[in-house]
Design a protein around this motif. Sequence first.
Motif, mmCIF file in Angstrom:
data_model
loop_
_atom_site.group_PDB
_atom_site.id
_atom_site.type_symbol
_atom_site.label_atom_id
_atom_site.label_comp_id
_atom_site.label_asym_id
_atom_site.label_seq_id
_atom_site.Cartn_x
_atom_site.Cartn_y
_atom_site.Cartn_z
ATOM 1 N N LYS A 228 0.967 7.545 1.007
ATOM 2 C CA LYS A 228 -0.296 8.502 0.677
ATOM 3 C C LYS A 228 -1.292 7.950 -0.093
ATOM 4 N N VAL A 229 -2.298 7.653 0.235
ATOM 5 C CA VAL A 229 -3.363 7.233 -0.617
ATOM 6 C C VAL A 229 -4.220 8.451 -1.268
ATOM 7 N N ASP A 230 -4.310 8.306 -2.473
ATOM 8 C CA ASP A 230 -5.436 9.400 -2.951
ATOM 9 C C ASP A 230 -6.909 9.520 -2.682
ATOM 10 N N PRO A 231 -7.108 10.401 -1.945
ATOM 11 C CA PRO A 231 -8.509 10.450 -1.062
ATOM 12 C C PRO A 231 -9.629 10.078 -2.327
ATOM 13 N N ARG A 232 -9.434 10.294 -3.693
ATOM 14 C CA ARG A 232 -10.301 10.186 -4.639
ATOM 15 C C ARG A 232 -10.596 8.529 -4.808
ATOM 16 N N ILE A 233 -9.677 7.703 -4.461
ATOM 17 C CA ILE A 233 -9.699 6.388 -4.731
ATOM 18 C C ILE A 233 -9.935 5.406 -3.277
ATOM 19 N N ALA A 234 -9.741 6.136 -2.036
ATOM 20 C CA ALA A 234 -9.717 5.391 -0.982
ATOM 21 C C ALA A 234 -11.230 5.196 -0.619
ATOM 22 N N CYS B 97 0.804 -1.208 0.083
ATOM 23 C CA CYS B 97 0.077 0.044 -0.036
ATOM 24 C C CYS B 97 0.783 1.068 0.124
#
Length: 95
Positions: free
Chosen positions: A5-11, A2
């Motif tokens: 920093k996960v893109d909040p548009r895909i989380a 993982c």
Amino acid sequence: MCPRKVDPRIAIDMDPTTPRKFDNAYYNNLVQGKGLFTSEQVLFTDRRSKNTVNTWSSDSKAFNAAFIQAMTKLGRVGVKTGKNGNIRFDCGRFN
């Protein structure tokens, strides 16, 4: 695997009903067929775990008591350090 920093548009929230609250809504979602992953939804469809899901979805006190019991038990496990083990900074590789 993982990213840090996960893109909040895909989380995606695993509990879309009350994503910022610790409660038994996750189990209510399973009863309603709204499990995020098939592997989670099977907790409700498998006869071995269905009664537990039903209990925890309908009784928040039972869910909380089971969680407390599990966390207490987990707290007794102990952490291996030094020559017996280590706490990894990155779970994908040894320090």
